[in-house]
Design a protein around this motif. Sequence first.
Motif, PDB file in Angstrom:
ATOM      1  N   TYR A   1       0.818  -1.211   0.000  1.00 58.98           N
ATOM      2  CA  TYR A   1       0.000   0.000   0.000  1.00 58.98           C
ATOM      3  C   TYR A   1       0.858   1.270   0.000  1.00 58.98           C
ATOM      4  O   TYR A   1       0.321   2.373  -0.158  1.00 58.98           O
ATOM      5  N   PHE A   2       2.177   1.120   0.170  1.00 59.72           N
ATOM      6  CA  PHE A   2       3.101   2.250   0.145  1.00 59.72           C
ATOM      7  C   PHE A   2       4.219   2.038  -0.872  1.00 59.72           C
ATOM      8  O   PHE A   2       4.814   2.998  -1.335  1.00 59.72           O
ATOM      9  N   GLY A   3       4.509   0.783  -1.211  1.00 58.90           N
ATOM     10  CA  GLY A   3       5.437   0.479  -2.290  1.00 58.90           C
ATOM     11  C   GLY A   3       6.888   0.660  -1.898  1.00 58.90           C
ATOM     12  O   GLY A   3       7.234   1.162  -0.824  1.00 58.90           O
ATOM     13  N   THR A   4       7.747   0.243  -2.797  1.00 54.79           N
ATOM     14  CA  THR A   4       9.189   0.317  -2.580  1.00 54.79           C
ATOM     15  C   THR A   4       9.806   1.608  -3.113  1.00 54.79           C
ATOM     16  O   THR A   4      10.988   1.854  -2.886  1.00 54.79           O
ATOM     17  N   THR A   5       9.033   2.434  -3.807  1.00 55.49           N
ATOM     18  CA  THR A   5       9.581   3.609  -4.493  1.00 55.49           C
ATOM     19  C   THR A   5       9.338   4.903  -3.753  1.00 55.49           C
ATOM     20  O   THR A   5      10.187   5.805  -3.785  1.00 55.49           O
ATOM     21  N   PHE A   6       8.200   5.035  -3.100  1.00 53.17           N
ATOM     22  CA  PHE A   6       7.749   6.337  -2.623  1.00 53.17           C
ATOM     23  C   PHE A   6       8.761   7.033  -1.723  1.00 53.17           C
ATOM     24  O   PHE A   6       9.115   8.206  -1.955  1.00 53.17           O
ATOM     25  N   SER A   7       9.235   6.376  -0.668  1.00 49.12           N
ATOM     26  CA  SER A   7      10.071   7.050   0.323  1.00 49.12           C
ATOM     27  C   SER A   7      11.332   7.631  -0.305  1.00 49.12           C
ATOM     28  O   SER A   7      11.747   8.757   0.018  1.00 49.12           O
ATOM     29  N   HIS A   8      11.940   6.912  -1.233  1.00 48.59           N
ATOM     30  CA  HIS A   8      13.173   7.390  -1.862  1.00 48.59           C
ATOM     31  C   HIS A   8      12.880   8.466  -2.926  1.00 48.59           C
ATOM     32  O   HIS A   8      13.628   9.429  -3.059  1.00 48.59           O
ATOM     33  N   LEU A   9      11.785   8.303  -3.660  1.00 50.02           N
ATOM     34  CA  LEU A   9      11.440   9.293  -4.672  1.00 50.02           C
ATOM     35  C   LEU A   9      11.059  10.620  -4.031  1.00 50.02           C
ATOM     36  O   LEU A   9      11.402  11.688  -4.549  1.00 50.02           O
ATOM     37  N   MET A  10      10.377  10.584  -2.900  1.00 46.71           N
ATOM     38  CA  MET A  10       9.996  11.813  -2.225  1.00 46.71           C
ATOM     39  C   MET A  10      11.225  12.586  -1.756  1.00 46.71           C
ATOM     40  O   MET A  10      11.294  13.817  -1.864  1.00 46.71           O
ATOM     41  N   LEU A  11      12.223  11.865  -1.235  1.00 41.60           N
ATOM     42  CA  LEU A  11      13.442  12.530  -0.787  1.00 41.60           C
ATOM     43  C   LEU A  11      14.224  13.090  -1.967  1.00 41.60           C
ATOM     44  O   LEU A  11      14.876  14.135  -1.852  1.00 41.60           O
ATOM     45  N   MET A  12      14.162  12.421  -3.106  1.00 41.66           N
ATOM     46  CA  MET A  12      14.837  12.944  -4.289  1.00 41.66           C
ATOM     47  C   MET A  12      14.134  14.189  -4.822  1.00 41.66           C
ATOM     48  O   MET A  12      14.785  15.126  -5.307  1.00 41.66           O
ATOM     49  N   CYS A  13      12.817  14.225  -4.744  1.00 37.29           N
ATOM     50  CA  CYS A  13      12.066  15.388  -5.212  1.00 37.29           C
ATOM     51  C   CYS A  13      12.116  16.536  -4.209  1.00 37.29           C
ATOM     52  O   CYS A  13      11.922  17.700  -4.599  1.00 37.29           O
TER      53      CYS A  13
ATOM     54  N   ILE B   1      16.042  15.813   3.242  1.00 39.51           N
ATOM     55  CA  ILE B   1      17.064  14.803   3.530  1.00 39.51           C
ATOM     56  C   ILE B   1      17.916  15.294   4.700  1.00 39.51           C
ATOM     57  O   ILE B   1      18.510  16.363   4.640  1.00 39.51           O
ATOM     58  N   PRO B   2      18.003  14.542   5.781  1.00 42.34           N
ATOM     59  CA  PRO B   2      18.820  14.984   6.918  1.00 42.34           C
ATOM     60  C   PRO B   2      20.300  14.754   6.648  1.00 42.34           C
ATOM     61  O   PRO B   2      20.687  13.970   5.769  1.00 42.34           O
ATOM     62  N   SER B   3      21.113  15.456   7.394  1.00 47.36           N
ATOM     63  CA  SER B   3      22.561  15.250   7.284  1.00 47.36           C
ATOM     64  C   SER B   3      22.912  13.889   7.851  1.00 47.36           C
ATOM     65  O   SER B   3      22.328  13.460   8.849  1.00 47.36           O
ATOM     66  N   PRO B   4      23.842  13.184   7.223  1.00 51.62           N
ATOM     67  CA  PRO B   4      24.180  11.838   7.717  1.00 51.62           C
ATOM     68  C   PRO B   4      24.783  11.913   9.111  1.00 51.62           C
ATOM     69  O   PRO B   4      25.582  12.799   9.430  1.00 51.62           O
ATOM     70  N   GLY B   5      24.374  10.986   9.944  1.00 52.97           N
ATOM     71  CA  GLY B   5      24.886  10.952  11.302  1.00 52.97           C
ATOM     72  C   GLY B   5      26.340  10.504  11.355  1.00 52.97           C
ATOM     73  O   GLY B   5      26.751   9.591  10.630  1.00 52.97           O
TER      74      GLY B   5
END
Length: 347
Positions: free
Chosen positions: A222-234, A239-243
């Motif tokens: 219902y959320f898919g494998t693409t959304f979370s990464h595509l949203m951060l790219m758009c 995108i937070p700074s890497p810890g």
Amino acid sequence: GRSGARRRGGFLGFAVRGRGGTMAANGEADWDAIIDQQAARLEGTGIGTSAAAARGVDLEESSDLSGSEEDTTWISWFCNLRGNEYFVEVDEGYIQDDFNLTGLSSMVPYYDYALDLILDLEFPTDVLTEEQQELVENAAEMLYGLIHARYILTNRGMDQMLEKFRRAEFGRCPRVFCRGQPVLPVGLSDMPRHDQVKIYCPSCQEVYVPKSSRQGSLDGAYFGTTFSHLMLMCHPEAIPSPGVDKYEPRVYGFRINKKSIYYTREELGGMGNTTSRRRSERHSRSSRSSRTANANGGAGASASTTPRTARSEAPKQDLPPTPAAQAATPEPQPEPEEEPNPNTVAS
């Protein structure tokens, strides 16, 4: 086909009933009679509230109640259910476009009934049994989830999910050094009924199980494998700074040597696996050779013994003596020549 008529009061079928059971001839609440009765009761108490004032208050309350009831759609009801906080409300215009639903009819049972239920359209429920109606409701939830996975990839759906992400409505990363970083829902498969939804942390870039068991029971498709990464790219600003902080194991306050078995256990495990694999290969080869010998039977045994017999009966060749043996062996003495007999007369 869908008739296009919206059911009164949404899928819940609300009915507005007057106080004290006062109803008009057409079945609606007789608000005038209700207000007059209430005004008479208030006048008896000496409060001095007029009928007009009472009418305004009651009409406002009743309008809010009836309006909220009749404006409640199936989509709004479903998204407000406990455990469905990860969902956003999909625009009905997006659902009504058949192009956006391509391929879903073969994946969802009772597709037409489920779609009518999502859009609050009337359909003949008298032809369905109670069990079939329950199946239609389950199919509607599945259909909405698959539509939702496509909708959140659009600009409008992504913006709605981004607002939830900024408010940390999806939760926060359980990792200590991520410092409560908001997370995003993510699926490990795009096919339904393969795995439950997980949460993805953009700081440590790891996935975790949601804290709530209700939310964790949602299908990851219902959320898919693409959304979370595509949203951060758009939206790179999200995108937070890497810890930079990382946990370091210690024993009595001392850091563990990188060459210790604590860190090299994976290498040792790989060597052990290689050794066991080689042993199994040797065992399999010996087993195959023994089975081949048993299959050949006596012929193989006689054939294998023949060369040995031939080698044993073959004459041995004398090897040249070593220098030490030559020195120890006495040289042969020449035989003395016989002296001629004078009494013998040559013929």
